[in-house]
Enzyme design. Sequence first.
Site, mmCIF file in Angstrom:
data_model
loop_
_atom_site.group_PDB
_atom_site.id
_atom_site.type_symbol
_atom_site.label_atom_id
_atom_site.label_comp_id
_atom_site.label_asym_id
_atom_site.label_seq_id
_atom_site.Cartn_x
_atom_site.Cartn_y
_atom_site.Cartn_z
ATOM 1 N N PRO A 95 0.813 -1.222 0.000
ATOM 2 C CG PRO A 95 0.116 -0.923 2.207
ATOM 3 C CD PRO A 95 0.874 -1.864 1.315
ATOM 4 C CG ASP B 277 0.786 2.372 4.927
ATOM 5 O OD1 ASP B 277 0.073 2.051 5.893
ATOM 6 O OD2 ASP B 277 2.023 2.327 4.951
ATOM 7 C CD1 TRP C 62 7.318 1.379 9.764
ATOM 8 C CD2 TRP C 62 7.350 0.409 7.745
ATOM 9 N NE1 TRP C 62 7.938 2.228 8.900
ATOM 10 C CE2 TRP C 62 7.987 1.661 7.663
ATOM 11 C CE3 TRP C 62 7.257 -0.380 6.597
ATOM 12 C CZ2 TRP C 62 8.524 2.152 6.481
ATOM 13 C CZ3 TRP C 62 7.797 0.107 5.421
ATOM 14 C CH2 TRP C 62 8.421 1.356 5.370
ATOM 15 C CD GLN D 273 8.534 -0.449 1.338
ATOM 16 O OE1 GLN D 273 8.260 -1.008 2.391
ATOM 17 N NE2 GLN D 273 8.320 0.842 1.142
ATOM 18 C CD1 TRP E 228 4.182 -4.123 3.672
ATOM 19 C CD2 TRP E 228 4.702 -4.773 1.597
ATOM 20 N NE1 TRP E 228 3.075 -4.733 3.137
ATOM 21 C CE2 TRP E 228 3.372 -5.137 1.861
ATOM 22 C CE3 TRP E 228 5.255 -5.072 0.350
ATOM 23 C CZ2 TRP E 228 2.580 -5.794 0.926
ATOM 24 C CZ3 TRP E 228 4.466 -5.716 -0.587
ATOM 25 C CH2 TRP E 228 3.140 -6.079 -0.299
ATOM 26 C CE LYS F 299 17.097 8.927 -1.619
ATOM 27 N NZ LYS F 299 17.151 8.704 -0.196
ATOM 28 C CE LYS G 180 8.025 18.478 -3.673
ATOM 29 N NZ LYS G 180 7.161 18.548 -2.513
#
Length: 1018
Positions: free
Chosen positions: A41, A80, A545, A583, A587, A620, A623
Amino acid sequence: MKLDFPKLEQKILKFWKKEKIFEKSIKARAKKRDFVFYEGPPTANGKPGIHHLEARVFKDIICRYKTMRGFRVLRKAGWDTHGLPVELEVEKKLGLKNKKDIEKFGIAKFNKKCKESVWQYKSDWEDLTEKIGYWLDMKDPYITYESNYIETVWWIIKRIFKNGLLYQDYKVIPYCPRCGTSLSSHEVAQGYKTIKENAVTVKFELVDEPGTYILAWTTTPWTLPANVALAVNPEIDYLKFSLKNYPGISDGNYITSKKDFEDYKEEIGKNKFRYGAIVKIIDKFKGKDLVGKEYKPLYPFDAPYKVIAGGFVSIEEGTGVVHIAPAFGEDDMNVIKMLNVKCQTLNEPEFPILLTVNEEGKFKKEVKKWAGMFVKDADPLIIEDLKKRGLLFGEELYEHDYPFCWRCKTPLLYYAKKSWFIRMTEVKKRLIKNNQKINWIPSYLKEGRFGQWLKDLKDWAVSRERYWGTPLPVWLCQTVNSQQPTVKSQKSCDNIVVIGSIRELEKLSGKKISELHRPYIDEITFKCDKCGGLMKRVPEVIDCWFDSGSMPFAQYHYPFKDKDLIDKKNQFPADYICEAVDQTRGWFYTLLAISTLLGFGPSYKTVISLGHVLDKQGEKMSKSKGNIVDPWYIIGKYGADASRWYFYTVNQPGDSKLFSERDVEKSLKKFILTFWNCFIFYNTYAKLRKTPQQNINVNPRNYQRKSATLLDKWIISRLNGLVEKVTQKMDKYDIVFAARDIENFVIDDLSLWYIRRSRKRFQKPRNAQELKEAAKTLALVLETLSKLSAPFTPFIAENIYKNVSSFKCRLAQQVSKKMSVHLEDWPKANKNIIDKGLETKMEQARKIVAMTLNQRAEAGIKIRQPLSSLKIKDLRFKIKGDKELLELIKDEVNVREVVFDPKIKGDVELDTEITPELKEKGVLREVIRQIQQMRKTAGYKPKDKIMVRYEGTEFLNKILNRNKNFVLREMKVEDFCQKDGALYRTVQGGADQVFDIEKEIKIEGQKLWLAIKKFKKF
Ligand SMILES: [Zn+2]
Ligand SMILES: [Zn+2]
């Protein structure tokens, strides 16, 4: 024709929506086996980025593939919605700075804002999901804040509690002072940064030996007021040395590890020489000889202040002496807890745990000098204070990795706190065993990043002292003063009730419960069945989590509904999951952790862990750097298919992707456009012609094609080989190489060879039968390719499938046609028609062609100039006796004959002599090519007939006049003559000299004027 793939994709999307193709693709498989996919999610309080595109296309391809293989693949979306990420966004928006502000604002109002904010970008997520062609059931998603979902999470917590794996303890844990909550180790793992800060070596004077100091080294001066002991390793060597006249350090005797002393040998030598410093070793001993010695505290509280033994003390860094502040170090806490047990039995004073810092990370009032100051800010002041008091031995800038809060970037503190833990260490063996059953892609993660993580596993700090989350369903009897931050509590009622369902709580409390969130749930109390006291919920919520890791069960409201989905393994475990590599400890870990805790085994069989999407320099995307790529821009410009193809082919899914727009453009031009052009060729030459209906029998389930033509047999053989290879690779989740196989086939076999060598059969067939055979073969190839490419590039595949198959159906009514390629079955390879012998021969022929074309290029002779002969050296070549193949070579390299001759020097030898007769042919070819090009420029249709006028030098005029009939035969030309030729007037009836296209070219260095015009009869 100008092509607009994004526009074409829009049309396909509309078609899918209108005809409910996704729903049909699932329904069509309803009675078959399930292939289980779990959607990780996302949180919809942020806009999706280009890396979300990556995850979505890798999820989609496998689900589509398995559907075509006959599986039913439910794809329930999920959101989520809880946790720190959400709370932080709302805090920012409301201008709240800390937990006090939130409570002043009101928890109910705050949580309401959180609930709203999680849907801020929902439509963006849905839009992107649709545009990229990710088929996901978004109508009935699981949402982690819904009561049903929470109820399952409660049920899970209760199971864990019943198994004795949930406990509350006073432990040193990573703690974010800004968020005011502890974090789990998998959260901490996400926020390490390399920093430089001051490390100090501090002097602790021995009580019985004034003027002798034990040296201890620390990177956290703020922990010194909480010091209660010094730990040495009893087994290692220490020494005492005296210092005199040493620059910057006062005279005295000092104790440190032997290794530390030796590390400074060189520096000591220099100072002796330069400043006349006197350094002398006075004594040598083991650490155990120091144990029990008392020292004068730097900041005295009530404590024994003794040297203690600690096996964890190493000599790698510092002085081999660790200053012990049990409230702020895990090892410190453990050693003091153990020591205090001993103290109790010996009836000696215990070591206190001095919690000198409050929950905001500020010194408590007992630390008078810096009371109310954030500890990290106090560091330099403490160093200054020690310096003034002559208690600082040394100071240095030290670089090391330090954890920061993964959400708010505040430096974390290791801090003693009462928290709730799940005893993961208890199920560690089972976790490791379950991990063995998982197919990790890339495979090195299994024993690497993930396996290592499991080996070093700690208990899961699962409670969060926050507001917006699944409330921890633990009710404590209030007769216990459970919030007192001391290790020992007053002996009284210790009743704990963990609630596993809403009904259970309603029964106990006698209240109807409709809202499970804070603050409403905090008001639900009931009577203690042991002492009659008041049972109240603990204030904590659960790590978000834990929510997402519970999704296999909670998405179906297990075990309250549809129990079979889990119990009969219909929807458990997942056959496939896929998310980004971050993850791995998120997750992927919590999914496995929870299913293992429940005794269900691993919750997924195969996992693809995707590499990061970085900018093209490997940075990476962020913004602040301004290097973020907008996924809508990419899809809008190049189309979803090109974007998908980029991710499938650029490198292995686990590798980092240095994203550049040009690479997406490349996938569009290299593969998508070539594929499309093959289809356009078919559409132009095969589809438009009227082919007789009789005797057409294309059965898509049977690739046995009866065409007599070698090229047809070859491409069908290659096609079946391709089906076999792609199937094998997709079954192994080898997406990259499956995609590359398709790409190579389309470019090398289909476009550059089959279509190129078959042009004549399509454009100027000798008879209807010849065209029919070629058209049938090409239709079959394209239709099969549309199925093979459907999971990869679902849009172009759909387009081609629909057009090709509808043609075929018009020809042969017996072929049942599906509405969409995505309702089709995956093609099956017919191994019997894979003709390896033929493929080898064709490979040899292509090699010869390539070598010959090289020779032409070296000699500077254009391909349109016919030559008399080509000699081939190797008599063993299988093509030797194959007339059809030799014809093919002759045609491709444009020679009159091909002969085998073992006496030539190289592998092939081209006769480059151009006779006048060959030259004449060359001129004609060039003129024909020019006229073809002019037809294209004029936009004529293939069936349009034209008239041509020319005027050149005498040499050229003669050639063209002489070969008029040849030109008329070769092309769709009705009238071909010199500018003022007689025929012109007869046919056109006169004066019309206006042409559609005129052009002046040079052939053999001589000028030639050409003009064309559509032919009309008068
Ligand atoms: Zn934080
Ligand atoms: Zn009680």
